[in-house]
Scaffold this motif. Structure first.
Motif, PDB file in Angstrom:
ATOM      1  N   ALA A 167       0.827  -1.209   0.000  1.00  0.00           N
ATOM      2  CA  ALA A 167       0.000   0.000   0.000  1.00  0.00           C
ATOM      3  C   ALA A 167       0.859   1.256   0.000  1.00  0.00           C
ATOM      4  N   VAL A 168       1.925   1.254   0.796  1.00  0.00           N
ATOM      5  CA  VAL A 168       2.828   2.417   0.838  1.00  0.00           C
ATOM      6  C   VAL A 168       3.509   2.611  -0.512  1.00  0.00           C
ATOM      7  N   SER A 169       3.958   1.518  -1.134  1.00  0.00           N
ATOM      8  CA  SER A 169       4.635   1.617  -2.429  1.00  0.00           C
ATOM      9  C   SER A 169       3.739   2.224  -3.489  1.00  0.00           C
ATOM     10  N   TYR A 170       2.519   1.700  -3.610  1.00  0.00           N
ATOM     11  CA  TYR A 170       1.606   2.233  -4.621  1.00  0.00           C
ATOM     12  C   TYR A 170       1.142   3.639  -4.272  1.00  0.00           C
ATOM     13  N   GLY A 171       1.016   3.917  -2.983  1.00  0.00           N
ATOM     14  CA  GLY A 171       0.674   5.277  -2.562  1.00  0.00           C
ATOM     15  C   GLY A 171       1.738   6.275  -2.978  1.00  0.00           C
ATOM     16  N   MET A 172       3.012   5.903  -2.794  1.00  0.00           N
ATOM     17  CA  MET A 172       4.117   6.779  -3.191  1.00  0.00           C
ATOM     18  C   MET A 172       4.179   6.940  -4.707  1.00  0.00           C
ATOM     19  N   ILE A 173       3.846   5.871  -5.432  1.00  0.00           N
ATOM     20  CA  ILE A 173       3.826   5.956  -6.898  1.00  0.00           C
ATOM     21  C   ILE A 173       2.783   6.965  -7.357  1.00  0.00           C
ATOM     22  N   LEU A 174       1.562   6.844  -6.837  1.00  0.00           N
ATOM     23  CA  LEU A 174       0.485   7.757  -7.231  1.00  0.00           C
ATOM     24  C   LEU A 174       0.792   9.191  -6.818  1.00  0.00           C
ATOM     25  N   LYS A 175       1.428   9.374  -5.679  1.00  0.00           N
ATOM     26  CA  LYS A 175       1.819  10.713  -5.245  1.00  0.00           C
ATOM     27  C   LYS A 175       2.843  11.320  -6.190  1.00  0.00           C
ATOM     28  N   THR A 176       3.766  10.491  -6.670  1.00  0.00           N
ATOM     29  CA  THR A 176       4.825  10.974  -7.574  1.00  0.00           C
ATOM     30  C   THR A 176       4.267  11.396  -8.924  1.00  0.00           C
ATOM     31  N   GLY A 235      -4.058   0.246 -10.357  1.00  0.00           N
ATOM     32  CA  GLY A 235      -5.406  -0.216 -10.040  1.00  0.00           C
ATOM     33  C   GLY A 235      -5.585  -1.688 -10.331  1.00  0.00           C
ATOM     34  N   CYS A 236      -5.088  -2.134 -11.496  1.00  0.00           N
ATOM     35  CA  CYS A 236      -5.179  -3.558 -11.853  1.00  0.00           C
ATOM     36  C   CYS A 236      -4.381  -4.417 -10.877  1.00  0.00           C
ATOM     37  N   HIS A 237      -3.168  -3.956 -10.538  1.00  0.00           N
ATOM     38  CA  HIS A 237      -2.328  -4.708  -9.605  1.00  0.00           C
ATOM     39  C   HIS A 237      -2.995  -4.823  -8.244  1.00  0.00           C
ATOM     40  N   ILE A 238      -3.552  -3.717  -7.762  1.00  0.00           N
ATOM     41  CA  ILE A 238      -4.187  -3.720  -6.443  1.00  0.00           C
ATOM     42  C   ILE A 238      -5.395  -4.644  -6.432  1.00  0.00           C
ATOM     43  N   CYS A 239      -6.158  -4.679  -7.534  1.00  0.00           N
ATOM     44  CA  CYS A 239      -7.315  -5.584  -7.600  1.00  0.00           C
ATOM     45  C   CYS A 239      -6.884  -7.043  -7.470  1.00  0.00           C
ATOM     46  N   VAL A 240      -5.793  -7.418  -8.164  1.00  0.00           N
ATOM     47  CA  VAL A 240      -5.296  -8.795  -8.077  1.00  0.00           C
ATOM     48  C   VAL A 240      -4.781  -9.079  -6.672  1.00  0.00           C
ATOM     49  N   VAL A 241      -4.086  -8.113  -6.075  1.00  0.00           N
ATOM     50  CA  VAL A 241      -3.572  -8.282  -4.710  1.00  0.00           C
ATOM     51  C   VAL A 241      -4.720  -8.516  -3.731  1.00  0.00           C
ATOM     52  N   LEU A 295       1.080  12.179  -9.630  1.00  0.00           N
ATOM     53  CA  LEU A 295      -0.122  13.002  -9.527  1.00  0.00           C
ATOM     54  C   LEU A 295       0.074  14.314 -10.278  1.00  0.00           C
ATOM     55  N   GLY A 296      -0.832  14.597 -11.177  1.00  0.00           N
ATOM     56  CA  GLY A 296      -0.765  15.831 -11.941  1.00  0.00           C
ATOM     57  C   GLY A 296       0.113  15.746 -13.164  1.00  0.00           C
ATOM     58  N   LYS A 297       0.760  14.623 -13.414  1.00  0.00           N
ATOM     59  CA  LYS A 297       1.631  14.471 -14.571  1.00  0.00           C
ATOM     60  C   LYS A 297       0.900  13.725 -15.680  1.00  0.00           C
ATOM     61  N   LYS A 298       1.473  13.759 -16.883  1.00  0.00           N
ATOM     62  CA  LYS A 298       0.850  13.091 -18.024  1.00  0.00           C
ATOM     63  C   LYS A 298       0.777  11.582 -17.832  1.00  0.00           C
ATOM     64  N   SER A 299       1.724  11.054 -17.062  1.00  0.00           N
ATOM     65  CA  SER A 299       1.768   9.596 -16.854  1.00  0.00           C
ATOM     66  C   SER A 299       0.808   9.125 -15.770  1.00  0.00           C
ATOM     67  N   PHE A 300       0.028  10.040 -15.203  1.00  0.00           N
ATOM     68  CA  PHE A 300      -0.841   9.670 -14.081  1.00  0.00           C
ATOM     69  C   PHE A 300      -1.872   8.625 -14.489  1.00  0.00           C
ATOM     70  N   ARG A 301      -2.513   8.847 -15.643  1.00  0.00           N
ATOM     71  CA  ARG A 301      -3.578   7.921 -16.058  1.00  0.00           C
ATOM     72  C   ARG A 301      -3.033   6.509 -16.260  1.00  0.00           C
ATOM     73  N   LYS A 302      -1.867   6.405 -16.914  1.00  0.00           N
ATOM     74  CA  LYS A 302      -1.267   5.090 -17.151  1.00  0.00           C
ATOM     75  C   LYS A 302      -0.870   4.432 -15.836  1.00  0.00           C
ATOM     76  N   ALA A 303      -0.240   5.216 -14.941  1.00  0.00           N
ATOM     77  CA  ALA A 303       0.179   4.668 -13.649  1.00  0.00           C
ATOM     78  C   ALA A 303      -1.019   4.247 -12.815  1.00  0.00           C
TER      79      ALA A 303
END
Length: 315
Positions: A219-228, A243-249, A230-238
Motif C-alpha cells: 500500500a505504501v509503495s503504490y501510494g508513493m507511486i500515485l503521489k509521484t 489499479g489492476c495490480h491492487i485488484c489482483v492483490v 499526480l498531476g503528470k501526463k503519466s498519471f492515467r497510465k500509472a
C-alpha cells in the motif's frame, strides 16, 4: 480401517480422506470442469511467460525476474492442489497418504507466503522504477534481486518448517476424513486427538504477520507511486496499472484472510463457502497473474507476439 461418514471408500490408518467441497458433492463434475479450465489457463499463461523470459535476452530487467519467480510459484501452487482436486471431483479418488498430505500442506502454505513476498517485491520494483528512475539499475542490481529471492524463500521456510513439525507430531487416532478439497492446515489439525490450538495460533499469528506486513508495504509503495505521478501526463497510465495490480492483490489476500480466520475461530460462514474461498485464493490469482502483470508489460507483450508470429525467435 477408518469409518467414512461420507460413505466413501474406506482408507487405511496411514491415509486421510479428502471430502472435496462439503455439501456440494452433487456439483463436483461442474466444479471439476471449472478448476480444470482454470488450471489449463494457469499452466499455459505462466508457461508462456517463462518461455519468453527464458528465450528473449532483452527481458532481463528486475521486473522480469520477479515475473518469472511469480510464474514458477503459481505453477507449483496450483499443481500441488488441482490435480488431486480433479481426481476427487471426477474419479472419487479421495484417499491421500499421510506423507503426501503433509507435503501438499507444506507446498500450499509455503508458496502462498512466497507469492505474497513476490507481490511485495514487484510493488517495490515499480516504486523504484517510477520514483527513482535514475537509480533503478543501481538499487535493483542482480545481487539485490538474488538476495530478495533468497529472503522470500527463507521466510517461507522459517514459517512452514515449525508449523509442519507441529502438525505432523499430532496424534491422529479418530476420524481421518478431512472436510476440505486439499490438506489445509487447520482442517487436518482439527482431526487430531490432541489439542490443535498451539499450531492454529502459530499459523494465524505467522500468517497475520506476513500478510499484514506485506500489504502495508504494498500500500505504501503504490501510494508513493500515485503521489509521484499526480498531476503528470503519466498519471492515467500509472493509475490504470496500479489499479489492476491492487485488484489482483486484494483478490489474493481477502479470500485467504477470511479462510484463515474462519478456520481458526469459527464463524457463521458455511463450511462449503470456506472451502470454496480457500480454493479460490489458490487458483484464481494464479490464472490472472500472467494477464494482469505480464501481458500488460509492453516488452513481454511484444516478445509473445514475436514468438507467435515470427518464424524465428532470436535467443
Amino acid at each position: 480401517m477408518v469409518s467414512d461418514p461420507f460413505n466413501r471408500p474406506n482408507s487405511s490408518s496411514s491415509s486421510f480422506i479428502l471430502v472435496g467441497v462439503p455439501s456440494l458433492e452433487v456439483f463436483t463434475p461442474c466444479l471439476g470442469i471449472l478448476f480444470c479450465s482454470g488450471y489449463i489457463i494457469t499452466l499455459v499463461g505462466n508457461g508462456v511467460v517463462l518461455l519468453v523470459i527464458g528465450l528473449d535476452n532483452s527481458l532481463r530487467d528486475p521486473i522480469h525476474y520477479f515475473l518469472g519467480m511469480l510464474a514458477v510459484i503459481d505453477v507449483v501452487m496450483v499443481t500441488s492442489v488441482v490435480p488431486k482436486m480433479l481426481s476427487i471431483f471426477w474419479l472419487n479418488s479421495t484417499e491421500i497418504g499421510y506423507m503426501a498430505c503433509f507435503v501438499q500442506m507444506f507446498l500450499v502454505h509455503s508458496t502462498t507466503s512466497e507469492e505474497s513476498g513476490v507481490l511485495l517485491a514487484m510493488a517495490i520494483d515499480r516504486y523504484v522504477a517510477i520514483c527513482h528512475p535514475l537509480r533503478y539499475q543501481a538499487i535493483l542490481n542482480h545481487q539485490t534481486i538474488a538476495q530478495i529471492g533468497l529472503a522470500i524463500v527463507v521466510r517461507a521456510l522459517l514459517f512452514m518448517v515449525p508449523l509442519t513439525g507441529m502438525v505432523t507430531n499430532l496424534p491422529y487416532c479418530h476420524s481421518h476424513v478431512v472436510p476440505h478439497s486439499y490438506c489445509e492446515h487447520m482442517a487436518v489439525a482439527k482431526l487430531a486427538c490432541a489439542d490443535p490450538r498451539p499450531s492454529g495460533l502459530y499459523s494465524v499469528a505467522g500468517s497475520s504477520l506476513i500478510v499484514g506486513m506485506d500489504m502495508a508495504f504494498i500500500a505504501v509503495s503504490y501510494g508513493m507511486i500515485l503521489k509521484t505521478v499526480l498531476g503528470k501526463k503519466s498519471f492515467r497510465k500509472a493509475f490504470s496499472t496500479c489499479g489492476c495490480h491492487i485488484c489482483v492483490v486484494l483478490l489474493y489476500y481477502i479470500p485467504g484472510i477470511v479462510s484463515i480466520y474462519a478456520q481458526q475461530f469459527g464463524s457463521s460462514i458455511s463450511r462449503h463457502t470456506q472451502v470454496l474461498l480457500a480454493d479460490l485464493y489458490l487458483t484464481l490469482p494464479t490464472m490472472l497473474n500472467p494477464i494482469i502483470y505480464s501481458m500488460r508489460t509492453k516488452q513481454i507483450r511484444q516478445a509473445v507476439l514475436k514468438m507467435l508470429f515470427s518464424r524465428k525467435v532470436h535467443a
